[in-house]
Write an enzyme that holds these catalytic residues in place. Structure first.
Site, PDB file in Angstrom:
ATOM      1  N   ALA A  14       0.870  -1.246   0.021  1.00  0.00           N
ATOM      2  CA  ALA A  14      -0.020  -0.298   0.045  1.00  0.00           C
ATOM      3  C   ALA A  14       0.784   1.298  -0.142  1.00  0.00           C
ATOM      4  O   ALA A  14       0.592   1.960  -0.944  1.00  0.00           O
ATOM      5  CB  ALA A  14      -1.027  -0.006   1.237  1.00  0.00           C
ATOM      6  N   SER A  41       6.403 -11.390  -7.183  1.00  0.00           N
ATOM      7  CA  SER A  41       6.015 -10.348  -7.958  1.00  0.00           C
ATOM      8  C   SER A  41       6.698  -9.789  -9.120  1.00  0.00           C
ATOM      9  O   SER A  41       6.349  -9.117 -10.071  1.00  0.00           O
ATOM     10  CB  SER A  41       5.882  -8.874  -7.033  1.00  0.00           C
ATOM     11  OG  SER A  41       5.118  -9.205  -6.228  1.00  0.00           O
ATOM     12  N   ARG A 100      15.198   3.621  13.459  1.00  0.00           N
ATOM     13  CA  ARG A 100      14.715   4.813  13.639  1.00  0.00           C
ATOM     14  C   ARG A 100      15.479   5.402  15.037  1.00  0.00           C
ATOM     15  O   ARG A 100      15.650   6.628  15.178  1.00  0.00           O
ATOM     16  CB  ARG A 100      13.097   4.911  14.020  1.00  0.00           C
ATOM     17  CG  ARG A 100      12.430   4.733  12.675  1.00  0.00           C
ATOM     18  CD  ARG A 100      10.853   4.790  13.236  1.00  0.00           C
ATOM     19  NE  ARG A 100       9.978   4.540  11.980  1.00  0.00           N
ATOM     20  CZ  ARG A 100       8.790   3.934  12.021  1.00  0.00           C
ATOM     21  NH1 ARG A 100       8.232   3.339  13.071  1.00  0.00           N
ATOM     22  NH2 ARG A 100       8.223   3.809  10.871  1.00  0.00           N
ATOM     23  N   CYS A 129       3.686   6.549  11.619  1.00  0.00           N
ATOM     24  CA  CYS A 129       2.766   7.542  11.073  1.00  0.00           C
ATOM     25  C   CYS A 129       2.155   8.459  12.033  1.00  0.00           C
ATOM     26  O   CYS A 129       1.743   9.556  11.818  1.00  0.00           O
ATOM     27  CB  CYS A 129       1.810   6.650  10.295  1.00  0.00           C
ATOM     28  SG  CYS A 129       1.097   5.242  11.212  1.00  0.00           S
ATOM     29  N   GLN A 156      -6.620   4.948  15.357  1.00  0.00           N
ATOM     30  CA  GLN A 156      -6.014   4.488  14.223  1.00  0.00           C
ATOM     31  C   GLN A 156      -6.935   3.897  13.281  1.00  0.00           C
ATOM     32  O   GLN A 156      -7.328   2.802  13.339  1.00  0.00           O
ATOM     33  CB  GLN A 156      -4.508   3.795  14.453  1.00  0.00           C
ATOM     34  CG  GLN A 156      -3.594   4.637  15.414  1.00  0.00           C
ATOM     35  CD  GLN A 156      -2.169   4.104  15.658  1.00  0.00           C
ATOM     36  OE1 GLN A 156      -1.842   4.487  16.693  1.00  0.00           O
ATOM     37  NE2 GLN A 156      -1.749   3.525  14.615  1.00  0.00           N
ATOM     38  N   SER A 159      -6.445   1.043   7.372  1.00  0.00           N
ATOM     39  CA  SER A 159      -5.408   1.059   6.594  1.00  0.00           C
ATOM     40  C   SER A 159      -4.127   1.099   7.224  1.00  0.00           C
ATOM     41  O   SER A 159      -3.137   0.866   6.350  1.00  0.00           O
ATOM     42  CB  SER A 159      -5.595   1.891   5.673  1.00  0.00           C
ATOM     43  OG  SER A 159      -5.793   3.133   6.117  1.00  0.00           O
ATOM     44  N   GLY A 160      -3.805   1.434   8.351  1.00  0.00           N
ATOM     45  CA  GLY A 160      -2.709   1.333   9.017  1.00  0.00           C
ATOM     46  C   GLY A 160      -2.005   0.035   9.317  1.00  0.00           C
ATOM     47  O   GLY A 160      -1.032  -0.199   9.558  1.00  0.00           O
ATOM     48  N   HIS A 242      -5.443   8.751  10.332  1.00  0.00           N
ATOM     49  CA  HIS A 242      -5.487   8.685  12.085  1.00  0.00           C
ATOM     50  C   HIS A 242      -5.851   9.677  12.719  1.00  0.00           C
ATOM     51  O   HIS A 242      -5.687  10.825  12.191  1.00  0.00           O
ATOM     52  CB  HIS A 242      -3.921   8.249  12.597  1.00  0.00           C
ATOM     53  CG  HIS A 242      -3.599   6.765  12.007  1.00  0.00           C
ATOM     54  ND1 HIS A 242      -4.506   6.002  11.413  1.00  0.00           N
ATOM     55  CD2 HIS A 242      -2.298   6.143  12.051  1.00  0.00           C
ATOM     56  CE1 HIS A 242      -3.770   4.846  11.117  1.00  0.00           C
ATOM     57  NE2 HIS A 242      -2.547   4.938  11.691  1.00  0.00           N
ATOM     58  N   GLN A 315      -2.383   8.709   7.157  1.00  0.00           N
ATOM     59  CA  GLN A 315      -1.203   7.966   7.412  1.00  0.00           C
ATOM     60  C   GLN A 315      -0.583   7.441   6.772  1.00  0.00           C
ATOM     61  O   GLN A 315       0.435   7.096   6.670  1.00  0.00           O
ATOM     62  CB  GLN A 315      -1.662   6.870   8.731  1.00  0.00           C
ATOM     63  CG  GLN A 315      -1.974   5.560   8.451  1.00  0.00           C
ATOM     64  CD  GLN A 315      -3.513   5.870   7.816  1.00  0.00           C
ATOM     65  OE1 GLN A 315      -4.271   6.563   7.937  1.00  0.00           O
ATOM     66  NE2 GLN A 315      -3.729   4.441   7.389  1.00  0.00           N
TER      67      GLN A 315
END
Length: 333
Positions: A14, A41, A100, A129, A156, A159-160, A242, A315
């Site tokens: 996504a 793929s 991160r 996000c 949230q 789709s998160g 979100h 998000q």
């Protein structure tokens, strides 16, 4: 900006799909695009600017000749291929959480700490996000007076959890209308007509991994090492965007009127705050665009230096794909 060769690791997901859409929208100077994904793929095609582009299988040699690689894959994939990306001479802008908190890797929201891009060593991290949406909303306040504490409750969207999250929500709604049961596969419990107060596994003193991201990432992005954050993350039956309720305390008192002025002028923000006329941020209004809407700004009744606010942001876009491409733009600026 010079034209550059761009790769997308995880191009079929996504966020990867959204990255391609936003590269085209923002007229990013793409000399060539290389979508990279799993062997399953590889060889199939995706659309970029109306043209078919063939997917390349992820391998150490898949990054040769690229200038920038946008990461839209899980932690294990990011960790597996980061050395190959850097060795190929490309800069890896990674959307996973793998790097991160690495002190050698910048963690960047371009509206907040663009200067941090200067000290990267081949890898730059894209924040979580919910962290992005929340910090864009409060950044102007932090610049006015440092934030000491922040209590956040996130609501949230499905789709998160990836493209299958909204599909499961819709399937459960349809099954319910037929009087049938639907066995959840994406979420721990039925999400239709429900909220689930857990995102991620337990990480620290009853807090989940998602909840700890905002505390740890917020300190790094805002350059506030003493920032204290308490967060509760909840999955709600919303398709996209979100929402976050924030209670914060600043070192010096910021009035509601001044907070509105600051947020209205802040990059990446839109002030949407008129309670008497029922005007406030909502997921439906903030989906498929890149601004963080901020409203319901009011004094906190438990702390004389406190403010409450409510914010919403897409998000998938600002919380992931758009922020990564903005970082890539900083690299070229």
């Amino acid at each position: 900006m010079k034209n550059v060769h761009v790769g997308i690791l995880g191009a079929t997901g996504a966020v990867g799909q959204e990255m391609m859409k936003i590269l085209a929208e923002r007229n990013f100077p793409v000399a060539s695009l290389r979508p990279i994904a799993s062997a399953r793929s590889a060889g199939t095609a995706v659309k970029f600017k109306g043209e078919d582009v063939t997917i390349v299988e992820a391998s150490d040699s898949a990054f040769d000749g690229l200038d920038i690689v946008l990461g839209a894959a899980e932690n294990d994939i990011a960790e597996r291929f980061a050395p190959a990306i850097v060795k190929a001479g490309a800069t890896f802008v990674d959307n996973s959480s793998a790097f991160r908190l690495d002190p050698k890797v910048p963690l960047i929201v371009p509206e907040i700490n663009p200067e941090d891009v200067k000290w990267h060593s081949g890898i730059i991290s894209n924040p979580n996000c919910t962290t992005i949406v929340t910090l864009v909303a409060v950044n102007a306040l932090a610049k006015e007076s440092p934030i000491e504490t922040m209590i956040a409750s996130s609501y949230q969207a499905t789709s998160g959890a990836g493209a299958n999250g909204p599909k499961e929500l819709m399937a459960e709604v349809e099954a319910g209308l037929r009087g049938e049961n639907y066995e959840p596969k994406v979420f721990q419990y039925q999400i239709a007509y429900n909220v689930i107060p857990q995102i991620g596994g337990e990480q620290y003193m009853g807090y989940t991994s998602e909840e700890m991201k905002m505390q740890n990432e917020g300190r790094k992005i805002l350059h506030l090492p003493d920032l204290k954050v308490s967060c509760t993350c909840v999955r709600v039956p919303v398709v996209r965007s979100h929402s976050v309720s924030v209670v914060l305390r600043t070192k010096e008192k910021i009035s509601v009127e001044r907070a509105r002025e600051l947020i209205a002028a802040a990059p990446g923000c839109k002030l949407v705050d008129d309670l008497p006329n029922k005007v406030y941020p909502m997921p439906l209004d903030t989906s498929d665009q890149d601004l963080v809407y901020v409203g319901r700004i009011r004094d906190d009744l438990t702390d004389e230096r406190g403010l409450n606010l409510w914010c919403c942001g897409d998000q998938v876009r600002k919380g992931a794909a758009t922020n990564a491409i903005q970082i890539a733009e900083l690299l070229l600026a």
